[in-house]
Scaffold this motif. Structure first.
Motif, PDB file in Angstrom:
ATOM      1  N   UNK A 154       0.740  -1.109   0.028  1.00 50.61           N
ATOM      2  CA  UNK A 154       0.079  -0.082  -0.103  1.00 50.61           C
ATOM      3  C   UNK A 154       0.818   1.310  -0.128  1.00 50.61           C
ATOM      4  N   UNK A 155       1.964   1.245  -0.018  1.00 51.71           N
ATOM      5  CA  UNK A 155       3.106   2.443  -0.145  1.00 51.71           C
ATOM      6  C   UNK A 155       3.024   3.385   0.560  1.00 51.71           C
ATOM      7  N   UNK A 160      -2.026   4.701   7.453  1.00 47.51           N
ATOM      8  CA  UNK A 160      -3.177   4.232   6.431  1.00 47.51           C
ATOM      9  C   UNK A 160      -3.716   2.831   6.791  1.00 47.51           C
ATOM     10  N   UNK A 163      -5.562   3.107  10.071  1.00 44.53           N
ATOM     11  CA  UNK A 163      -6.983   3.421   9.642  1.00 44.53           C
ATOM     12  C   UNK A 163      -7.987   2.558   9.036  1.00 44.53           C
ATOM     13  N   UNK A 164      -7.465   1.554   8.056  1.00 45.99           N
ATOM     14  CA  UNK A 164      -8.109   0.624   7.502  1.00 45.99           C
ATOM     15  C   UNK A 164      -8.704  -0.447   8.317  1.00 45.99           C
TER      16      UNK A 164
END
Lengths: 186, 186
Positions: A154-155, A160, A163-164
């Motif tokens: 997901x770089x 992130x 949060x996912x």
DNA sequence: ACCTGAACACCGTTCAAGT
DNA sequence: ACCTGAACACCGTTCAAGT
């Protein structure tokens, strides 16, 4: 004391896992394992069918090393603990862990974890008919996410991923509620 | 006509994908690719950095080959078409497809599909803040399931996978509704 | 029973050399 | 610019032989 075996399957898998942790997938070769055991590569074939069997053994070991959450804690917390364990294992073995998605999930090590997930889902009050589907959904998602995170798919920044997961947790709570209501109506 | 190149990157990736389809991951070797091209293995290094680059090229090709659904059809149908495409690709390349979870999803081929998923989710009325999370959730799930199915991870009859997908579809519809309501309240 | 020696048929990759 | 020859340092796996 007779003639004892110099090596056995356990120690072969030990050093294979060790090599994987240090140098990734490519570092796990029959020769490297043998060398670290002070033995010729051919000696390994008495304890392991072939290289695929070696990797299966390492995978099974990774699964068995995962500590199951105590059944007395809340189901939400149990699922969280299992997910964290998957993430930690993926971080330690970013090149071997992804193989989990490509091997039968019917080994003792896999059944053990699937059982723990199913148990948590039942305690959540999910209808029995939904449990196997939800288990496969969650385990696939957990392995997929842990793999993605460990290999940088997901770089973005690591936040992130957090949060996912927060998003997913919220969904999961909603879903359980939704399915319970649907079952109650039926 | 001067001295033309005998091979180029496109044709190298062509035969690499071809070999993968016929013989799986292990069949894709520099020597096998070279032989099928009527060239020495060393000639490949002008068109491909190394073997990892070769596999990245094949993966990108698989992504680019996937046909995007027309934006005029319903979002549910568009997601179904994309999921079916993932499953079909995994069936054709059961050993290479799983690598998708281990490579950055930021190549043109990957962004193309992620864009299509996001577009469908927006048309579904999912709140904008949810879209990136839901996209990563869905794509991870789709790749994970397609991989599991193609490699026999779930060992049961194939109907089980269909039932899982039906379950997931139902969940997805409920979830979208739920998130729309949540957003409307806020 | 368990390990070794010798051997086979491969690998990926480099570098200088050819055209 | 593009391909080749020669070479290097590896691979997984077999089988008969040793102890």
């Amino acid at each position: 004391m007779g003639r004892r075996a110099l090596i056995d399957r356990t120690v072969v898998l030990d050093v294979a896992a060790e090599l994987a942790e240090d140098g990734g997938f490519a570092a796990v070769t029959m020769q490297a394992v043998a060398e670290r055991l002070g033995v010729t590569p051919m000696a390994l074939y008495r304890h392991v069918n072939d290289k695929a069997d070696l990797f299966d053994g390492v995978l099974e070991r990774l699964l068995l090393e995962i500590e199951l959450p105590d059944e007395s804690v809340a189901w939400q917390e149990r699922l969280r603990v299992l997910a964290d364990a998957a993430r930690a294992t993926a971080q330690r073995h970013p090149e071997v862990f992804p193989l989990l998605l490509q091997r039968p999930s019917t080994t003792p090590g896999a059944l053990r974890i699937r059982g723990a997930i199913c148990s948590a889902l039942r305690d959540a009050g999910l209808p029995e008919d939904d449990v196997p589907h939800a288990e496969r959904l969650l385990s696939t998602l957990a392995v997929g996410f842990a793999t993605s995170e460990a290999t940088g798919r997901f770089e973005g920044p690591d936040e992130a991923v957090e949060a996912d997961i927060a998003f997913l947790r919220e969904l999961l709570l909603d879903l359980v509620e939704l399915r319970r209501q649907a079952a109650a109506r039926a």
